[in-house]
Enzyme design. Structure first.
Site, short mmCIF file in Angstrom:
data_model
loop_
_atom_site.label_atom_id
_atom_site.label_comp_id
_atom_site.label_asym_id
_atom_site.label_seq_id
_atom_site.Cartn_x
_atom_site.Cartn_y
_atom_site.Cartn_z
N ARG A 133 0.86 -1.17 0.00
CA ARG A 133 0.00 0.00 0.00
C ARG A 133 0.90 1.22 0.00
O ARG A 133 1.67 1.42 0.93
CB ARG A 133 -0.86 -0.05 1.26
CG ARG A 133 -2.01 0.86 1.26
CD ARG A 133 -2.88 0.64 2.47
NE ARG A 133 -2.25 1.13 3.68
CZ ARG A 133 -2.91 1.38 4.80
NH1 ARG A 133 -4.20 1.13 4.88
NH2 ARG A 133 -2.29 1.84 5.86
N THR A 177 -0.46 7.63 -1.32
CA THR A 177 -1.76 7.56 -2.02
C THR A 177 -2.69 6.52 -1.37
O THR A 177 -3.89 6.55 -1.63
CB THR A 177 -1.56 7.14 -3.48
OG1 THR A 177 -1.03 5.79 -3.49
CG2 THR A 177 -0.58 8.05 -4.21
N ASP A 192 1.46 -2.54 12.32
CA ASP A 192 1.80 -2.98 10.96
C ASP A 192 2.11 -4.48 11.00
O ASP A 192 3.14 -4.90 11.55
CB ASP A 192 3.01 -2.18 10.44
CG ASP A 192 3.26 -2.47 8.97
OD1 ASP A 192 3.45 -3.66 8.62
OD2 ASP A 192 3.25 -1.52 8.17
N ASP A 247 5.51 -5.68 9.46
CA ASP A 247 6.67 -5.31 10.29
C ASP A 247 6.74 -6.16 11.55
O ASP A 247 7.83 -6.54 11.99
CB ASP A 247 6.60 -3.82 10.67
CG ASP A 247 7.02 -2.92 9.53
OD1 ASP A 247 7.72 -3.41 8.61
OD2 ASP A 247 6.64 -1.73 9.54
C1 PRP Z 1 -0.78 -4.26 4.80
C2 PRP Z 1 -1.65 -5.48 5.02
C3 PRP Z 1 -2.57 -5.44 3.83
C4 PRP Z 1 -2.76 -3.95 3.62
C5 PRP Z 1 -4.10 -3.57 4.19
O1 PRP Z 1 0.21 -4.51 3.91
O2 PRP Z 1 -0.93 -6.67 5.15
O3 PRP Z 1 -2.02 -6.05 2.67
O4 PRP Z 1 -1.71 -3.29 4.34
O5 PRP Z 1 -4.37 -2.25 3.90
P1 PRP Z 1 -5.55 -1.81 2.93
O6 PRP Z 1 -6.75 -2.66 3.27
O7 PRP Z 1 -5.76 -0.37 3.28
O8 PRP Z 1 -5.12 -1.99 1.51
P2 PRP Z 1 1.34 -3.42 3.55
O9 PRP Z 1 0.91 -2.56 2.41
O10 PRP Z 1 1.75 -2.72 4.80
O11 PRP Z 1 2.52 -4.30 2.97
P3 PRP Z 1 3.47 -5.34 3.71
O12 PRP Z 1 2.62 -6.55 4.06
O13 PRP Z 1 4.48 -5.65 2.67
O14 PRP Z 1 4.04 -4.70 4.95
N1 URA Z 2 -1.78 -2.58 7.33
C1 URA Z 2 -1.37 -3.06 8.53
O1 URA Z 2 -0.44 -3.86 8.62
N2 URA Z 2 -2.01 -2.61 9.62
C2 URA Z 2 -3.03 -1.75 9.56
O2 URA Z 2 -3.59 -1.39 10.61
C3 URA Z 2 -3.44 -1.27 8.29
C4 URA Z 2 -2.80 -1.72 7.19
#
Ligand code: PRP
Ligand code: URA
Length: 210
Positions: free
Chosen positions: A105, A109, A201, A204
């Site tokens: 994400r 944006t 997160d 993370d």
């Molecule tokens: C997180 C999570 C989802 C997304 C959710 O991933 O694991 O994929 O955010 O957010 P949304 O519903 O608003 O799209 P992230 O983009 O942080 O990537 P990552 O798993 O690589 O840390």
């Molecule tokens: N992605 C995450 O990992 N946590 C949140 O709360 C939202 C998006």
């Protein structure tokens, strides 16, 4: 709330969610908890797996009993955080195939950016279950499901651990045919579109990158 959403609020799951939410839970325990919650969630999310009748000889007699029908089932984690849920589901269904969708994400944006997609070659013959612990705005899930649907799977489900009210609404609107399985629903998102109270997160915390 739509019929398409099933919240799995079993006491064992609720207990583990509390530990996941705790900021003092480190990556090792966090990964184990994600895996355990996912395993418990399989109980309901795979309830409609078809069975076939077989005869098995017990030490006493022949039993007419049931085993899982061979069916193409694909689990598709959204990278990165969805990877944390794979161990739990393949423990339950060791014959399942695993596809991967890489999405992140964009922090400015908030739009999902796809960087990888590798799905099982026979996905059109089977059922797809997309895995991601977090459903926040819903953008990542909607995009991942769009990509999977291009390959015409028989059915698509979405399994997450924490879902926001907003994410459920957005996903249900975009894909009314996709059943959502979550362990808990949280009411809102903050100004950075993180789920409140959420668990932070997920990627993370699973990989210890922050
Ligand atoms: C997180 C999570 C989802 C997304 C959710 O991933 O694991 O994929 O955010 O957010 P949304 O519903 O608003 O799209 P992230 O983009 O942080 O990537 P990552 O798993 O690589 O840390
Ligand atoms: N992605 C995450 O990992 N946590 C949140 O709360 C939202 C998006």
């Amino acid at each position: 709330m739509s019929d398409n959403v099933l919240v799995m609020d079993h006491p064992l799951i609720q207990h583990k969610i509390s530990l996941l939410r705790d900021k003092n839970t480190g990556p090792k325990e966090f990964r184990e908890l994600i895996s355990e919650v996912t395993m418990l969630m399989c109980y309901e999310s795979l309830r409609d797996l078809p069975l076939k009748e077989v005869e098995i000889e017990t030490p006493i007699a022949v039993a007419k009993t049931k085993i899982l029908e061979e069916r193409h089932l694909a689990f598709i984690p959204i990278l990165r955080a969805g990877l944390g849920m794979v161990e739990g589901v393949v423990n339950m269904v060791p014959t399942a195939r695993v596809g991967h969708i890489g999405l992140y994400r964009d922090p400015k944006t908030l739009q999902p950016v796809e960087y990888y997609c590798k799905l099982p070659f026979d996905i059109s013959k089977g059922d797809a279950i997309i895995l991601d612990p977090m459903l926040a705005t819903g953008g990542s899930a909607i995009d991942a499901i769009n990509s999977v649907k291009k390959h015409n799977p028989r059915s698509v489900k979405f399994m997450c651990i924490i879902a926001s009210k907003q994410g459920i609404e957005a996903l249900t609107k975009a894909h009314p045919d996709v059943k959502i399985y979550c362990a808990v629903k949280d009411a809102r998102l903050n100004e950075h579109s993180y789920i409140v109270p959420g668990l932070g997160d997920a990627g993370d915390r699973i990989f210890g990158t922050k």
